[in-house]
Design a protein around this motif. Structure first.
Motif, PDB file in Angstrom:
ATOM      1  N   VAL A  14     163.809  53.970 124.497  1.00 32.50           N
ATOM      2  CA  VAL A  14     162.693  53.037 124.375  1.00 32.50           C
ATOM      3  C   VAL A  14     161.381  53.809 124.449  1.00 32.50           C
ATOM      4  O   VAL A  14     161.200  54.665 125.299  1.00 32.50           O
ATOM      5  CB  VAL A  14     162.746  51.983 125.500  1.00 32.50           C
ATOM      6  N   ALA A  15     160.502  53.515 123.533  1.00 28.51           N
ATOM      7  CA  ALA A  15     159.193  54.175 123.516  1.00 28.51           C
ATOM      8  C   ALA A  15     158.089  53.132 123.522  1.00 28.51           C
ATOM      9  O   ALA A  15     158.265  52.022 123.032  1.00 28.51           O
ATOM     10  CB  ALA A  15     159.065  55.048 122.272  1.00 28.51           C
ATOM     11  N   ILE A  16     156.955  53.497 124.060  1.00 32.39           N
ATOM     12  CA  ILE A  16     155.783  52.634 124.022  1.00 32.39           C
ATOM     13  C   ILE A  16     155.180  52.751 122.634  1.00 32.39           C
ATOM     14  O   ILE A  16     155.005  53.856 122.134  1.00 32.39           O
ATOM     15  CB  ILE A  16     154.768  53.060 125.103  1.00 32.39           C
ATOM     16  N   PRO A  17     154.866  51.636 121.997  1.00 29.71           N
ATOM     17  CA  PRO A  17     154.323  51.722 120.643  1.00 29.71           C
ATOM     18  C   PRO A  17     153.007  52.481 120.608  1.00 29.71           C
ATOM     19  O   PRO A  17     152.179  52.343 121.506  1.00 29.71           O
ATOM     20  CB  PRO A  17     154.133  50.270 120.230  1.00 29.71           C
ATOM     21  N   GLY A  18     152.851  53.256 119.585  1.00 29.95           N
ATOM     22  CA  GLY A  18     151.618  54.007 119.406  1.00 29.95           C
ATOM     23  C   GLY A  18     150.520  53.141 118.808  1.00 29.95           C
ATOM     24  O   GLY A  18     150.707  51.954 118.594  1.00 29.95           O
ATOM     25  N   THR A  32     140.376  49.583 124.831  1.00 29.24           N
ATOM     26  CA  THR A  32     140.901  49.848 126.169  1.00 29.24           C
ATOM     27  C   THR A  32     142.258  50.526 126.088  1.00 29.24           C
ATOM     28  O   THR A  32     142.529  51.500 126.793  1.00 29.24           O
ATOM     29  CB  THR A  32     141.022  48.537 126.971  1.00 29.24           C
ATOM     30  N   TYR A  33     143.118  50.025 125.216  1.00 26.24           N
ATOM     31  CA  TYR A  33     144.465  50.588 125.049  1.00 26.24           C
ATOM     32  C   TYR A  33     144.387  52.041 124.586  1.00 26.24           C
ATOM     33  O   TYR A  33     145.052  52.916 125.138  1.00 26.24           O
ATOM     34  CB  TYR A  33     145.253  49.749 124.046  1.00 26.24           C
ATOM     35  N   ALA A  34     143.571  52.298 123.564  1.00 25.74           N
ATOM     36  CA  ALA A  34     143.460  53.650 123.017  1.00 25.74           C
ATOM     37  C   ALA A  34     142.896  54.613 124.062  1.00 25.74           C
ATOM     38  O   ALA A  34     143.401  55.726 124.226  1.00 25.74           O
ATOM     39  CB  ALA A  34     142.596  53.649 121.762  1.00 25.74           C
ATOM     40  N   ALA A  35     141.862  54.196 124.771  1.00 23.48           N
ATOM     41  CA  ALA A  35     141.263  55.055 125.792  1.00 23.48           C
ATOM     42  C   ALA A  35     142.257  55.344 126.914  1.00 23.48           C
ATOM     43  O   ALA A  35     142.362  56.480 127.387  1.00 23.48           O
ATOM     44  CB  ALA A  35     140.007  54.398 126.357  1.00 23.48           C
ATOM     45  N   ARG A  36     143.021  54.340 127.307  1.00 26.25           N
ATOM     46  CA  ARG A  36     144.008  54.533 128.371  1.00 26.25           C
ATOM     47  C   ARG A  36     145.128  55.459 127.904  1.00 26.25           C
ATOM     48  O   ARG A  36     145.603  56.312 128.649  1.00 26.25           O
ATOM     49  CB  ARG A  36     144.579  53.191 128.806  1.00 26.25           C
ATOM     50  N   GLN A  37     145.538  55.307 126.658  1.00 27.09           N
ATOM     51  CA  GLN A  37     146.600  56.166 126.127  1.00 27.09           C
ATOM     52  C   GLN A  37     146.147  57.628 126.097  1.00 27.09           C
ATOM     53  O   GLN A  37     146.898  58.526 126.471  1.00 27.09           O
ATOM     54  CB  GLN A  37     147.006  55.706 124.726  1.00 27.09           C
ATOM     55  N   VAL A  38     144.922  57.876 125.685  1.00 25.21           N
ATOM     56  CA  VAL A  38     144.384  59.243 125.673  1.00 25.21           C
ATOM     57  C   VAL A  38     144.318  59.791 127.094  1.00 25.21           C
ATOM     58  O   VAL A  38     144.712  60.936 127.345  1.00 25.21           O
ATOM     59  CB  VAL A  38     142.986  59.281 125.000  1.00 25.21           C
ATOM     60  N   VAL A  40     146.103  58.978 129.762  1.00 30.91           N
ATOM     61  CA  VAL A  40     147.439  59.247 130.302  1.00 30.91           C
ATOM     62  C   VAL A  40     148.023  60.505 129.668  1.00 30.91           C
ATOM     63  O   VAL A  40     148.573  61.367 130.361  1.00 30.91           O
ATOM     64  CB  VAL A  40     148.370  58.033 130.079  1.00 30.91           C
ATOM     65  N   LYS A  41     147.888  60.638 128.361  1.00 28.46           N
ATOM     66  CA  LYS A  41     148.436  61.819 127.681  1.00 28.46           C
ATOM     67  C   LYS A  41     147.730  63.091 128.153  1.00 28.46           C
ATOM     68  O   LYS A  41     148.372  64.127 128.340  1.00 28.46           O
ATOM     69  CB  LYS A  41     148.349  61.662 126.172  1.00 28.46           C
ATOM     70  N   ALA A  42     146.422  63.024 128.359  1.00 27.77           N
ATOM     71  CA  ALA A  42     145.685  64.187 128.853  1.00 27.77           C
ATOM     72  C   ALA A  42     146.085  64.511 130.288  1.00 27.77           C
ATOM     73  O   ALA A  42     146.294  65.679 130.635  1.00 27.77           O
ATOM     74  CB  ALA A  42     144.189  63.929 128.761  1.00 27.77           C
ATOM     75  N   ARG A  43     146.218  63.494 131.113  1.00 31.50           N
ATOM     76  CA  ARG A  43     146.538  63.692 132.529  1.00 31.50           C
ATOM     77  C   ARG A  43     147.891  64.373 132.717  1.00 31.50           C
ATOM     78  O   ARG A  43     148.071  65.236 133.555  1.00 31.50           O
ATOM     79  CB  ARG A  43     146.527  62.330 133.241  1.00 31.50           C
ATOM     80  N   TYR A  44     148.873  63.967 131.905  1.00 26.75           N
ATOM     81  CA  TYR A  44     150.227  64.483 132.066  1.00 26.75           C
ATOM     82  C   TYR A  44     150.604  65.542 131.037  1.00 26.75           C
ATOM     83  O   TYR A  44     151.755  65.967 130.978  1.00 26.75           O
ATOM     84  CB  TYR A  44     151.234  63.328 132.034  1.00 26.75           C
ATOM     85  N   GLY A  45     149.634  65.970 130.228  1.00 24.20           N
ATOM     86  CA  GLY A  45     149.889  67.026 129.257  1.00 24.20           C
ATOM     87  C   GLY A  45     150.877  66.632 128.172  1.00 24.20           C
ATOM     88  O   GLY A  45     151.652  67.462 127.712  1.00 24.20           O
ATOM     89  N   LEU A  46     150.859  65.376 127.775  1.00 19.99           N
ATOM     90  CA  LEU A  46     151.777  64.892 126.743  1.00 19.99           C
ATOM     91  C   LEU A  46     151.234  65.217 125.364  1.00 19.99           C
ATOM     92  O   LEU A  46     150.026  65.270 125.152  1.00 19.99           O
ATOM     93  CB  LEU A  46     151.980  63.379 126.889  1.00 19.99           C
ATOM     94  N   TRP A  47     152.131  65.403 124.406  1.00 16.06           N
ATOM     95  CA  TRP A  47     151.718  65.755 123.055  1.00 16.06           C
ATOM     96  C   TRP A  47     151.338  64.513 122.260  1.00 16.06           C
ATOM     97  O   TRP A  47     151.720  63.404 122.595  1.00 16.06           O
ATOM     98  CB  TRP A  47     152.798  66.548 122.350  1.00 16.06           C
ATOM     99  N   VAL A  48     150.588  64.766 121.192  1.00 16.75           N
ATOM    100  CA  VAL A  48     150.137  63.707 120.285  1.00 16.75           C
ATOM    101  C   VAL A  48     150.401  64.187 118.865  1.00 16.75           C
ATOM    102  O   VAL A  48     150.037  65.307 118.509  1.00 16.75           O
ATOM    103  CB  VAL A  48     148.617  63.440 120.466  1.00 16.75           C
ATOM    104  N   ILE A  59     140.391  54.231 116.055  1.00 14.09           N
ATOM    105  CA  ILE A  59     140.161  53.122 116.984  1.00 14.09           C
ATOM    106  C   ILE A  59     138.963  53.410 117.879  1.00 14.09           C
ATOM    107  O   ILE A  59     138.067  52.587 118.020  1.00 14.09           O
ATOM    108  CB  ILE A  59     141.417  52.856 117.842  1.00 14.09           C
ATOM    109  N   LEU A  60     138.940  54.604 118.489  1.00  9.63           N
ATOM    110  CA  LEU A  60     137.873  54.927 119.436  1.00  9.63           C
ATOM    111  C   LEU A  60     136.509  55.073 118.747  1.00  9.63           C
ATOM    112  O   LEU A  60     135.490  54.750 119.362  1.00  9.63           O
ATOM    113  CB  LEU A  60     138.239  56.188 120.217  1.00  9.63           C
TER     114      LEU A  60
END
Length: 63
Positions: A14-18, A32-38, A40-48, A59-60
């Motif tokens: 299961v993945a969270i929709p992009g 809000t969704y886009a800013a939060r996604q960025v 979280v990805k920055a905080r945990y070093g996740l790839w995009v 969006i931003l």
């Protein structure tokens, strides 16, 4: 005692929709969704992916 169905293998694929087109029907929440996604990805070093990066930028830039 067994855990809820969302634990373990049942949720492994299961993945969270992009932020792609048509993925966020509530327009008032897109920024809000886009800013939060960025964040979280920055905080945990996740790839995009490049497509995800472009969608987030679109969006931003419209906020």
């Amino acid at each position: 005692m067994a855990g809820p169905a969302v634990w373990g293998r049942a949720s492994a694929g299961v993945a969270i929709p992009g932020p792609g087109p048509g993925r966020l029907p509530r327009t008032e929440y897109r920024c809000t969704y886009a800013a939060r996604q960025v964040a979280v990805k920055a905080r945990y070093g996740l790839w995009v992916t490049p497509a995800e990066r472009d969608a987030l930028a679109r969006i931003l830039n419209s906020c």
